[in-house]
Design a protein around this motif. Structure first.
Motif, PDB file in Angstrom:
ATOM      1  N   PHE A 272       0.828  -1.199   0.000  1.00 34.55           N
ATOM      2  CA  PHE A 272       0.000   0.000   0.000  1.00 34.55           C
ATOM      3  C   PHE A 272       0.868   1.258   0.000  1.00 34.55           C
ATOM      4  CE2 PHE A 272      -2.201   3.356   2.374  1.00 34.55           C
ATOM      5  CZ  PHE A 272      -3.392   3.452   1.667  1.00 34.55           C
ATOM      6  N   GLU A 273       1.833   1.318   0.902  1.00 38.08           N
ATOM      7  CA  GLU A 273       2.678   2.501   1.009  1.00 38.08           C
ATOM      8  C   GLU A 273       3.466   2.749  -0.274  1.00 38.08           C
ATOM      9  OE1 GLU A 273       5.062   2.307   4.578  1.00 38.08           O
ATOM     10  OE2 GLU A 273       3.291   1.895   5.815  1.00 38.08           O
ATOM     11  N   THR A 274       4.013   1.706  -0.855  1.00 40.32           N
ATOM     12  CA  THR A 274       4.776   1.848  -2.098  1.00 40.32           C
ATOM     13  C   THR A 274       3.879   2.334  -3.224  1.00 40.32           C
ATOM     14  OG1 THR A 274       6.339   0.137  -1.436  1.00 40.32           O
ATOM     15  CG2 THR A 274       6.176   0.607  -3.802  1.00 40.32           C
ATOM     16  N   SER A 275       2.711   1.715  -3.380  1.00 38.10           N
ATOM     17  CA  SER A 275       1.797   2.095  -4.445  1.00 38.10           C
ATOM     18  C   SER A 275       1.288   3.523  -4.259  1.00 38.10           C
ATOM     19  CB  SER A 275       0.625   1.113  -4.508  1.00 38.10           C
ATOM     20  OG  SER A 275      -0.241   1.434  -5.572  1.00 38.10           O
TER      21      SER A 275
ATOM     22  N   HIS B 207      -3.846   7.508 -10.329  1.00 37.51           N
ATOM     23  CA  HIS B 207      -4.835   7.226  -9.286  1.00 37.51           C
ATOM     24  C   HIS B 207      -5.542   5.898  -9.550  1.00 37.51           C
ATOM     25  CE1 HIS B 207      -8.837   8.096  -7.185  1.00 37.51           C
ATOM     26  NE2 HIS B 207      -7.953   8.058  -6.217  1.00 37.51           N
ATOM     27  N   LEU B 208      -5.936   5.671 -10.789  1.00 39.16           N
ATOM     28  CA  LEU B 208      -6.630   4.427 -11.143  1.00 39.16           C
ATOM     29  C   LEU B 208      -5.719   3.211 -10.956  1.00 39.16           C
ATOM     30  CD1 LEU B 208      -8.580   5.666 -14.290  1.00 39.16           C
ATOM     31  CD2 LEU B 208      -9.427   5.440 -11.933  1.00 39.16           C
ATOM     32  N   THR B 209      -4.437   3.360 -11.246  1.00 41.70           N
ATOM     33  CA  THR B 209      -3.478   2.270 -11.035  1.00 41.70           C
ATOM     34  C   THR B 209      -3.364   1.948  -9.552  1.00 41.70           C
ATOM     35  OG1 THR B 209      -2.240   2.830 -13.031  1.00 41.70           O
ATOM     36  CG2 THR B 209      -1.070   1.553 -11.345  1.00 41.70           C
ATOM     37  N   PHE B 210      -3.261   2.984  -8.707  1.00 43.39           N
ATOM     38  CA  PHE B 210      -3.201   2.778  -7.260  1.00 43.39           C
ATOM     39  C   PHE B 210      -4.429   2.007  -6.775  1.00 43.39           C
ATOM     40  CE2 PHE B 210      -5.037   4.528  -3.314  1.00 43.39           C
ATOM     41  CZ  PHE B 210      -4.222   3.871  -2.411  1.00 43.39           C
TER      42      PHE B 210
ATOM     43  N   CYS C 226      -4.366  -1.809  -5.075  1.00 43.90           N
ATOM     44  CA  CYS C 226      -4.570  -1.901  -3.621  1.00 43.90           C
ATOM     45  C   CYS C 226      -6.001  -2.161  -3.164  1.00 43.90           C
ATOM     46  CB  CYS C 226      -4.061  -0.626  -2.960  1.00 43.90           C
ATOM     47  SG  CYS C 226      -2.282  -0.406  -3.145  1.00 43.90           S
ATOM     48  N   LYS C 227      -6.961  -2.151  -4.047  1.00 44.43           N
ATOM     49  CA  LYS C 227      -8.363  -2.252  -3.637  1.00 44.43           C
ATOM     50  C   LYS C 227      -8.676  -3.527  -2.850  1.00 44.43           C
ATOM     51  CE  LYS C 227      -9.948  -4.158  -8.014  1.00 44.43           C
ATOM     52  NZ  LYS C 227     -10.717  -3.889  -9.238  1.00 44.43           N
ATOM     53  N   ASP C 228      -7.921  -4.579  -3.058  1.00 44.73           N
ATOM     54  CA  ASP C 228      -8.159  -5.824  -2.329  1.00 44.73           C
ATOM     55  C   ASP C 228      -7.635  -5.774  -0.892  1.00 44.73           C
ATOM     56  OD1 ASP C 228      -9.381  -6.945  -4.556  1.00 44.73           O
ATOM     57  OD2 ASP C 228      -7.513  -7.842  -5.274  1.00 44.73           O
ATOM     58  N   LEU C 229      -6.892  -4.723  -0.541  1.00 40.87           N
ATOM     59  CA  LEU C 229      -6.322  -4.616   0.797  1.00 40.87           C
ATOM     60  C   LEU C 229      -7.306  -4.058   1.820  1.00 40.87           C
ATOM     61  CD1 LEU C 229      -2.804  -3.143  -0.078  1.00 40.87           C
ATOM     62  CD2 LEU C 229      -3.434  -5.541   0.296  1.00 40.87           C
ATOM     63  N   TRP C 230      -8.263  -3.249   1.371  1.00 44.73           N
ATOM     64  CA  TRP C 230      -9.125  -2.568   2.333  1.00 44.73           C
ATOM     65  C   TRP C 230     -10.545  -3.111   2.364  1.00 44.73           C
ATOM     66  CZ3 TRP C 230      -6.778   1.078  -1.278  1.00 44.73           C
ATOM     67  CH2 TRP C 230      -7.549   1.356  -2.393  1.00 44.73           C
ATOM     68  N   ASP C 231     -11.134  -2.995   3.563  1.00 40.70           N
ATOM     69  CA  ASP C 231     -12.542  -3.334   3.791  1.00 40.70           C
ATOM     70  C   ASP C 231     -13.427  -2.127   3.583  1.00 40.70           C
ATOM     71  OD1 ASP C 231     -12.948  -6.010   4.458  1.00 40.70           O
ATOM     72  OD2 ASP C 231     -12.299  -5.709   6.520  1.00 40.70           O
ATOM     73  N   LYS C 232     -12.892  -0.964   3.921  1.00 37.55           N
ATOM     74  CA  LYS C 232     -13.712   0.248   3.944  1.00 37.55           C
ATOM     75  C   LYS C 232     -12.838   1.453   3.638  1.00 37.55           C
ATOM     76  CE  LYS C 232     -15.782   2.750   7.744  1.00 37.55           C
ATOM     77  NZ  LYS C 232     -16.365   2.624   9.087  1.00 37.55           N
ATOM     78  N   VAL C 233     -13.429   2.400   2.917  1.00 38.95           N
ATOM     79  CA  VAL C 233     -12.784   3.678   2.627  1.00 38.95           C
ATOM     80  C   VAL C 233     -13.833   4.770   2.822  1.00 38.95           C
ATOM     81  CG1 VAL C 233     -11.670   5.114   0.867  1.00 38.95           C
ATOM     82  CG2 VAL C 233     -11.212   2.663   0.932  1.00 38.95           C
ATOM     83  N   ILE C 234     -13.464   5.817   3.541  1.00 40.99           N
ATOM     84  CA  ILE C 234     -14.347   6.971   3.701  1.00 40.99           C
ATOM     85  C   ILE C 234     -13.585   8.201   3.250  1.00 40.99           C
ATOM     86  CG2 ILE C 234     -15.548   8.477   5.339  1.00 40.99           C
ATOM     87  CD1 ILE C 234     -16.303   6.070   6.946  1.00 40.99           C
ATOM     88  N   VAL C 235     -14.278   9.059   2.491  1.00 38.98           N
ATOM     89  CA  VAL C 235     -13.677  10.276   1.948  1.00 38.98           C
ATOM     90  C   VAL C 235     -14.423  11.498   2.475  1.00 38.98           C
ATOM     91  CG1 VAL C 235     -13.195  11.579  -0.169  1.00 38.98           C
ATOM     92  CG2 VAL C 235     -12.971   9.079  -0.158  1.00 38.98           C
ATOM     93  N   TYR C 236     -13.660  12.506   2.871  1.00 38.17           N
ATOM     94  CA  TYR C 236     -14.214  13.796   3.254  1.00 38.17           C
ATOM     95  C   TYR C 236     -13.542  14.846   2.378  1.00 38.17           C
ATOM     96  CZ  TYR C 236     -15.798  11.417   7.467  1.00 38.17           C
ATOM     97  OH  TYR C 236     -16.405  10.535   8.336  1.00 38.17           O
ATOM     98  N   ASP C 237     -14.317  15.532   1.550  1.00 38.14           N
ATOM     99  CA  ASP C 237     -13.797  16.625   0.738  1.00 38.14           C
ATOM    100  C   ASP C 237     -14.280  17.936   1.330  1.00 38.14           C
ATOM    101  OD1 ASP C 237     -12.536  14.982  -1.108  1.00 38.14           O
ATOM    102  OD2 ASP C 237     -14.235  14.925  -2.474  1.00 38.14           O
TER     103      ASP C 237
END
Length: 134
Positions: free
Chosen positions: A53-56, A110-113, A117-128
């Motif tokens: 994750f960190e590298t990507s 961004h799409l490559t990242f 990595c999408k298989d690493l996380w259960d949940k993502v929350i975004v605040y703009d």
């Protein structure tokens, strides 16, 4: 006053924790538009997942045409009830405008990242958020 406290906390966090840019790469924080993302990993203690994750993420941010500044962090040990330390990583990215942030969403880096990595996380929350004039 509130803005100063937030700025001081952000500076403190950048210098003491997380994976912030080095001082040679640090750019001036752009208050126009902030994109804050929290990631919860499926296996938060897995060192291989974290390294991937960190590298990507670092590669993606290095190649982003739109991101002006960024901060990658991990949660500190919470000492107050109002602190949510349940996430695995946080990301704060600033942009010169909402339109620049929209461009970031569809850029190849961004799409490559996400794909890597999408298989690493259960949940993502975004605040703009838009910055307010001082």
């Amino acid at each position: 006053m509130k803005t100063r406290i937030i700025t001081l906390l952000l500076i403190s966090a950048i210098t003491t924790t997380g994976l912030a840019q080095t001082s040679d790469d640090m750019k001036t924080f752009d208050p126009a538009f902030a994109h804050t993302v929290y990631f919860w990993f499926k296996n938060p203690d897995n060192k291989t997942d974290r390294a991937k994750f960190e590298t990507s993420l670092k590669t993606f941010l290095k190649h982003s045409k739109f991101a002006k500044t960024n901060f990658i962090g991990t949660p500190p040990v919470a000492t107050r009830d109002v602190v949510d330390g349940s996430f695995t990583y946080s990301l704060i990215v600033t942009f010169e405008s909402a339109e620049a942030q929209e461009g970031y969403q569809t850029e190849e880096a961004h799409l490559t990242f996400i794909e890597e990595c999408k298989d690493l996380w259960d949940k993502v929350i975004v605040y703009d958020s838009f910055g307010i004039k001082q």
